[in-house]
Motif scaffolding. Structure first.
Motif, mmCIF file in Angstrom:
data_model
loop_
_atom_site.group_PDB
_atom_site.id
_atom_site.type_symbol
_atom_site.label_atom_id
_atom_site.label_comp_id
_atom_site.label_asym_id
_atom_site.label_seq_id
_atom_site.Cartn_x
_atom_site.Cartn_y
_atom_site.Cartn_z
ATOM 1 N N ASP A 161 7.223 40.072 65.381
ATOM 2 C CA ASP A 161 6.164 39.194 65.651
ATOM 3 C C ASP A 161 6.377 37.604 65.257
ATOM 4 N N LYS A 162 7.395 37.626 64.636
ATOM 5 C CA LYS A 162 7.966 36.138 64.364
ATOM 6 C C LYS A 162 9.369 36.024 65.084
ATOM 7 N N LYS A 163 9.583 36.656 66.083
ATOM 8 C CA LYS A 163 10.952 36.432 66.924
ATOM 9 C C LYS A 163 12.070 36.806 65.840
ATOM 10 N N CYS A 199 16.824 37.002 67.731
ATOM 11 C CA CYS A 199 16.535 36.206 66.476
ATOM 12 C C CYS A 199 16.172 34.872 66.730
ATOM 13 N N SER A 200 15.086 34.277 66.022
ATOM 14 C CA SER A 200 14.981 32.777 66.404
ATOM 15 C C SER A 200 15.510 31.994 65.372
ATOM 16 N N GLY A 201 16.343 32.381 64.744
ATOM 17 C CA GLY A 201 17.281 31.570 63.571
ATOM 18 C C GLY A 201 16.293 31.521 62.123
ATOM 19 N N ASN A 202 16.601 30.609 61.424
ATOM 20 C CA ASN A 202 16.366 30.181 60.438
ATOM 21 C C ASN A 202 14.700 30.112 60.290
ATOM 22 N N ASP A 203 14.072 31.151 59.367
ATOM 23 C CA ASP A 203 12.417 30.822 59.353
ATOM 24 C C ASP A 203 12.090 29.410 58.907
ATOM 25 N N LEU A 204 11.460 28.570 59.611
ATOM 26 C CA LEU A 204 11.214 27.223 59.372
ATOM 27 C C LEU A 204 10.148 27.195 58.276
ATOM 28 N N THR A 205 9.333 28.147 58.072
ATOM 29 C CA THR A 205 8.664 28.002 56.804
ATOM 30 C C THR A 205 9.452 28.276 55.542
ATOM 31 N N GLY A 250 19.953 29.229 66.845
ATOM 32 C CA GLY A 250 20.292 28.596 65.543
ATOM 33 C C GLY A 250 21.271 29.481 65.004
ATOM 34 N N ILE A 251 21.097 29.789 63.490
ATOM 35 C CA ILE A 251 22.250 30.504 62.698
ATOM 36 C C ILE A 251 22.686 31.845 63.394
ATOM 37 N N SER A 252 21.650 32.642 64.257
ATOM 38 C CA SER A 252 21.963 33.794 64.771
ATOM 39 C C SER A 252 22.959 33.713 65.685
ATOM 40 N N SER A 391 3.403 22.313 62.321
ATOM 41 C CA SER A 391 1.876 21.945 62.588
ATOM 42 C C SER A 391 1.784 22.097 64.253
ATOM 43 N N LYS A 392 2.516 23.134 64.886
ATOM 44 C CA LYS A 392 2.605 23.851 65.960
ATOM 45 C C LYS A 392 2.662 22.266 67.219
ATOM 46 N N LYS A 393 3.175 21.350 66.802
ATOM 47 C CA LYS A 393 3.201 20.270 67.897
ATOM 48 C C LYS A 393 4.534 20.329 68.565
ATOM 49 N N ALA A 394 5.500 21.309 68.142
ATOM 50 C CA ALA A 394 6.951 21.347 68.585
ATOM 51 C C ALA A 394 7.226 22.819 68.729
ATOM 52 N N LYS A 395 7.925 23.027 69.936
ATOM 53 C CA LYS A 395 8.763 24.373 70.011
ATOM 54 C C LYS A 395 9.999 23.944 70.755
ATOM 55 N N LEU A 396 10.860 24.895 70.673
ATOM 56 C CA LEU A 396 12.090 24.632 71.284
ATOM 57 C C LEU A 396 12.068 24.618 72.897
HETATM 58 C C1 LIG Z 1 19.890 29.575 53.971
HETATM 59 C C2 LIG Z 1 19.257 28.875 54.875
HETATM 60 C C3 LIG Z 1 20.057 28.653 55.987
HETATM 61 C C4 LIG Z 1 19.789 27.966 57.090
HETATM 62 C C5 LIG Z 1 20.621 27.678 57.890
HETATM 63 C C6 LIG Z 1 20.416 26.958 59.133
HETATM 64 C C7 LIG Z 1 19.824 27.397 60.135
HETATM 65 C C8 LIG Z 1 19.519 26.967 61.308
HETATM 66 C C9 LIG Z 1 18.641 27.430 62.203
HETATM 67 O O1 LIG Z 1 18.718 28.788 62.454
HETATM 68 S S1 LIG Z 1 18.118 26.104 63.264
HETATM 69 C C10 LIG Z 1 16.994 27.223 64.582
HETATM 70 C C11 LIG Z 1 15.603 27.503 63.785
HETATM 71 N N1 LIG Z 1 14.764 27.914 64.676
HETATM 72 C C12 LIG Z 1 13.808 27.178 65.428
HETATM 73 O O2 LIG Z 1 13.658 26.123 65.726
HETATM 74 C C13 LIG Z 1 13.168 28.062 66.423
HETATM 75 C C14 LIG Z 1 11.513 27.787 66.386
HETATM 76 N N2 LIG Z 1 10.947 28.704 67.237
HETATM 77 C C15 LIG Z 1 10.533 28.412 68.315
HETATM 78 O O3 LIG Z 1 10.917 26.985 68.886
HETATM 79 C C16 LIG Z 1 9.862 29.242 69.059
HETATM 80 O O4 LIG Z 1 9.049 30.152 68.323
HETATM 81 C C17 LIG Z 1 10.485 30.121 70.111
HETATM 82 C C18 LIG Z 1 11.244 29.379 71.084
HETATM 83 C C19 LIG Z 1 11.798 30.861 69.383
HETATM 84 C C20 LIG Z 1 9.720 31.230 70.800
HETATM 85 O O5 LIG Z 1 8.640 30.763 71.484
HETATM 86 P P1 LIG Z 1 7.608 31.579 72.076
HETATM 87 O O6 LIG Z 1 8.016 32.718 72.644
HETATM 88 O O7 LIG Z 1 6.511 30.794 72.809
HETATM 89 O O8 LIG Z 1 7.046 32.419 70.565
HETATM 90 P P2 LIG Z 1 6.086 32.010 69.536
HETATM 91 O O9 LIG Z 1 6.517 30.427 69.212
HETATM 92 O O10 LIG Z 1 4.406 32.048 69.936
HETATM 93 O O11 LIG Z 1 6.632 32.670 68.038
HETATM 94 C C21 LIG Z 1 5.797 33.812 67.795
HETATM 95 C C22 LIG Z 1 5.669 33.667 66.278
HETATM 96 O O12 LIG Z 1 6.755 33.545 65.647
HETATM 97 C C23 LIG Z 1 7.052 32.209 64.882
HETATM 98 N N3 LIG Z 1 8.400 31.773 65.042
HETATM 99 C C24 LIG Z 1 9.207 31.670 65.829
HETATM 100 N N4 LIG Z 1 10.503 31.444 65.421
HETATM 101 C C25 LIG Z 1 10.084 31.047 64.263
HETATM 102 C C26 LIG Z 1 11.026 30.421 63.359
HETATM 103 N N5 LIG Z 1 12.294 30.187 63.554
HETATM 104 N N6 LIG Z 1 10.451 29.931 61.861
HETATM 105 C C27 LIG Z 1 9.348 30.147 61.802
HETATM 106 N N7 LIG Z 1 8.398 30.965 62.687
HETATM 107 C C28 LIG Z 1 8.940 31.107 63.967
HETATM 108 C C29 LIG Z 1 5.969 31.564 65.636
HETATM 109 O O13 LIG Z 1 5.521 30.274 64.679
HETATM 110 C C30 LIG Z 1 4.916 32.359 66.084
HETATM 111 O O14 LIG Z 1 4.172 32.698 64.801
HETATM 112 P P3 LIG Z 1 2.645 32.536 64.954
HETATM 113 O O15 LIG Z 1 2.293 33.876 65.690
HETATM 114 O O16 LIG Z 1 1.902 31.286 65.497
HETATM 115 O O17 LIG Z 1 2.099 32.648 63.525
#
Ligand SMILES: CCCCCC/C=C/C(=O)SCCNC(=O)CCNC(=O)[C@H](O)C(C)(C)COP(=O)(O)OP(=O)(O)OC[C@H]1O[C@@H](n2cnc3c(N)ncnc32)[C@H](O)[C@@H]1OP(=O)(O)O
Length: 396
Positions: A161-163, A199-205, A250-252, A391-396
């Motif tokens: 659910d959090k990708k 994997c969507s990479g690092n959990d931004l929270t 990202g990291i994945s 704040s849900k203003k940006a997505k990739l």
């Molecule tokens: C020890 C620390 C090491 C850190 C190393 C450095 C690492 C760097 C990286 O990995 S950089 C990459 C970071 N990842 C992102 O920026 C991805 C952010 N996510 C998105 O842009 C999008 O969610 C998406 C493109 C992956 C998928 O879009 P979509 O298909 O429209 O799905 P949702 O956005 O609705 O996602 C569903 C649900 O998942 C939550 N979520 C997805 N990815 C992340 C994430 N990386 N961090 C936190 N949460 C994520 C998203 O918020 C949704 O949550 P909700 O249902 O709204 O509660």
């Protein structure tokens, strides 16, 4: 920077962010009075403070504030510290919650705390996912499932659910799983994802869980964790296979350069949007990507954030082979089961012959990338990007 950190704090307090479970720091508000017969003992209270750390499900900010307030009231009595400034959002929310308990007796607060924790534990237990494999290992968190079968240890990211975004706990659990896999009797280790994403990479929270030492401390500990995490991949002694079941971010993606084989569904994409996030490459990708695909293709990915399709990633050498999504799982597992029957020591030694010459260099690069990222995490560019996403203003 204080401004952006303040915005992060404001989002946290407003409940817009689901911060990771740090319940002992963000506790409570249970105003019911209870009679002496219902009072909890000191031992019950101590058990509850331990239990709270084991909750599997984040109870949400409101409950965390309640827990905080009750804990303070039970241990220190009525709120006795000055009110934080209006801009000190998190501490002010905590102070308000504690102060709202007025003169509630310590014993009552203790009882209410125990009650609240036990109700949370009950609902947390009922949400535990039952994982099918009887041979499951590393049950540290449901977000990671580890199974061993047919000579293959499979580590599955399990937050569909959090990708499959990677929480801090997951980084630790993956390290533990790799450590165990390096010593078990399987021949091959696989990393894959459950659901539509790899994997969507690092959990931004992860960025919202600011320790008492502030954002600098957060960046420092993040860099240490990152370095340790990537080191485990550099040193992993057996054939390591990524089964990329969907998009990877990202990291994945970056650590794929440290895998021995990468199989991908044709639905997968590969995206490293570091500049968009105000960040910089990690996972040794600043070295492995130019080596694998040449410097200019690596620059397109790592500097300009170009997203590759699975076929493009395969053409560029990051992916070993692409399979149609409809037959992906079947074809890949048939292949891996056949490989896993090869003599394990020969495979391990051959891997070492291929990889060992690079190891020292990779460790040095990992250390350098982690240091640079530590600085990046403190930049306005990075904090703004994180705030925008949260704040849900940006997505990739
Ligand atoms: C020890 C620390 C090491 C850190 C190393 C450095 C690492 C760097 C990286 O990995 S950089 C990459 C970071 N990842 C992102 O920026 C991805 C952010 N996510 C998105 O842009 C999008 O969610 C998406 C493109 C992956 C998928 O879009 P979509 O298909 O429209 O799905 P949702 O956005 O609705 O996602 C569903 C649900 O998942 C939550 N979520 C997805 N990815 C992340 C994430 N990386 N961090 C936190 N949460 C994520 C998203 O918020 C949704 O949550 P909700 O249902 O709204 O509660």
């Amino acid at each position: 920077m204080a401004g952006v950190a303040g915005r992060l704090a404001r989002l946290w307090c407003s409940g817009a962010l689901s911060s990771p479970l740090q319940v002992t720091r963000f506790p409570a508000l249970q105003l019911h009075l209870c009679g002496p017969a219902m009072r909890a003992s000191q031992e019950d209270f101590e058990n509850a403070t331990n239990q709270v750390k084991l909750l599997k499900k984040d109870p949400g900010n409101e409950v965390k504030l309640k827990l905080y307030a009750l804990y303070k009231q039970a241990t220190e009595g009525p709120c006795n510290v000055p009110k934080p400034g209006v801009l000190d959002f998190i501490n002010k929310a905590k102070w308000d919650a504690w102060n709202a308990l007025g003169s509630l007796p310590k014993e009552t607060a203790r009882h209410n705390y125990v009650d609240l924790v036990s109700s949370l534990s009950a609902s947390s237990e009922s949400s535990i996912q039952v994982t099918p494999a009887a041979d499951r290992k590393q049950p540290g968190s449901d977000a990671l499932v580890v199974t061993s079968q047919d000579g293959i240890t499979t580590i599955t990211l399990n937050r569909p659910d959090k990708k499959n975004a990677l929480t801090t706990q997951m980084y630790h659990d993956i390290m533990l799983a790799l450590e165990a896999a390096s010593k078990d009797d399987s021949a091959i280790t696989v990393l894959t994802g459950n659901g539509d994403y790899y994997c969507s990479g690092n959990d931004l929270t992860n960025f919202t869980d600011i320790p008492p030492g502030g954002v600098e401390e957060k960046a420092r500990s993040g860099a240490v964790l990152l370095r340790d995490f990537v080191d485990r991949f550099i040193d992993f002694p057996k054939p390591l296979v990524a089964v990329v079941n969907g998009p990877a971010v990202g990291i994945s993606v970056t650590i794929l350069g440290l895998f021995d084989i990468v199989y991908a569904t044709d639905r997968a994409t590969f995206h490293t949007p570091f500049s968009h996030l105000g960040q910089s490459p990690e996972g040794c990708s600043s070295y492995t990507f130019p080596k694998i695909m040449g410097p200019s293709k690596a620059t397109e990915m790592l500097v300009f954030g170009k997203k590759l399709t699975a076929r493009e990633a395969c053409t560029q050498g990051l992916v070993t082979e692409v399979f149609p999504d409809s037959t992906f799982q079947k074809e890949v597992w048939v292949r891996l089961k056949a490989y896993s029957k090869l003599p394990p020591n020969a495979m391990r030694i051959s891997k070492q012959v291929i990889r060992n010459t690079e190891k020292e260099k990779l460790h040095a690069i990992n250390a350098e990338e982690s240091n640079i990222l530590r600085e990046r995490w403190l930049s306005d560019e990075c904090m703004n990007a994180v705030v925008s996403f949260l704040s849900k203003k940006a997505k990739l």
